[in-house]
Design a protein around this motif. Structure first.
Motif, PDB file in Angstrom:
ATOM      1  N   UNK A  24      -0.830   0.177  11.268  1.00  0.00           N
ATOM      2  CA  UNK A  24       0.017  -0.760  12.012  1.00  0.00           C
ATOM      3  C   UNK A  24       1.476  -0.310  12.066  1.00  0.00           C
ATOM      4  N   UNK A  25       2.089  -0.059  10.908  1.00  0.00           N
ATOM      5  CA  UNK A  25       3.506   0.288  10.895  1.00  0.00           C
ATOM      6  C   UNK A  25       3.781   1.760  11.178  1.00  0.00           C
ATOM      7  N   UNK A  26       2.828   2.632  10.918  1.00  0.00           N
ATOM      8  CA  UNK A  26       3.021   4.045  11.222  1.00  0.00           C
ATOM      9  C   UNK A  26       3.552   4.899  10.092  1.00  0.00           C
ATOM     10  N   UNK A  27       3.534   4.377   8.861  1.00  0.00           N
ATOM     11  CA  UNK A  27       3.949   5.183   7.715  1.00  0.00           C
ATOM     12  C   UNK A  27       2.968   6.333   7.512  1.00  0.00           C
ATOM     13  N   UNK A  28       3.462   7.422   6.940  1.00  0.00           N
ATOM     14  CA  UNK A  28       2.627   8.553   6.548  1.00  0.00           C
ATOM     15  C   UNK A  28       2.405   8.494   5.047  1.00  0.00           C
ATOM     16  N   UNK A  29       1.212   8.846   4.614  1.00  0.00           N
ATOM     17  CA  UNK A  29       0.925   8.938   3.182  1.00  0.00           C
ATOM     18  C   UNK A  29       1.350  10.332   2.719  1.00  0.00           C
ATOM     19  N   UNK A  30       2.317  10.378   1.804  1.00  0.00           N
ATOM     20  CA  UNK A  30       2.786  11.662   1.270  1.00  0.00           C
ATOM     21  C   UNK A  30       1.886  12.147   0.141  1.00  0.00           C
TER      22      UNK A  30
END
Length: 121
Positions: A24-30
């Motif tokens: 939904x928000x578009x964060x990337x998993x580092x």
């Protein structure tokens, strides 16, 4: 010399967290970390210059936290999120008396993310 603050937000369901923060928000998993396969997850996410940590560990933080994220392009972000038709949230933009525009999102665990920019921007 201080460099950065990284908030830690409590989560209880990994699939729901990824649906909200990544899809939904578009964060990337580092990265993701567990001490053992069945132990709680701790992970780092980034979106632009914003970094947050999500944790299943009960001692890391309390559900219901709030963070404020200063940004530009609030209306564009609002349009992107609205177009995704996320079934659990339909955020709006509020003009505040202190001359900011704010969009408040509540994650599935009761944490609030307030995205804001100056109304004069």
């Amino acid at each position: 010399m201080l460099k950065q603050v990284i908030p830690i937000l409590r989560i209880f369901d990994i699939a729901k967290a990824k649906e909200f923060y990544v899809d939904y928000l578009g964060f990337n998993i580092d990265w993701e970390h567990r001490f053992e396969p069945e132990l709680p997850l701790y992970m780092q996410l980034t979106l632009g210059t914003v970094t947050i940590h999500l944790s299943e560990h009960h001692g890391d933080c309390t559900p219901g936290a709030a963070i404020r994220i200063e940004m530009s392009g609030l209306h564009q972000l609002h349009q992107q999120l609205t177009a995704k038709s996320y079934r659990y949230l339909r955020p709006g933009i509020e003009k505040t008396p202190w001359e900011l525009e704010e969009m408040t999102l509540t994650d599935p665990f009761g944490n609030r993310l307030v995205f804001y920019e100056s109304s004069a921007s």
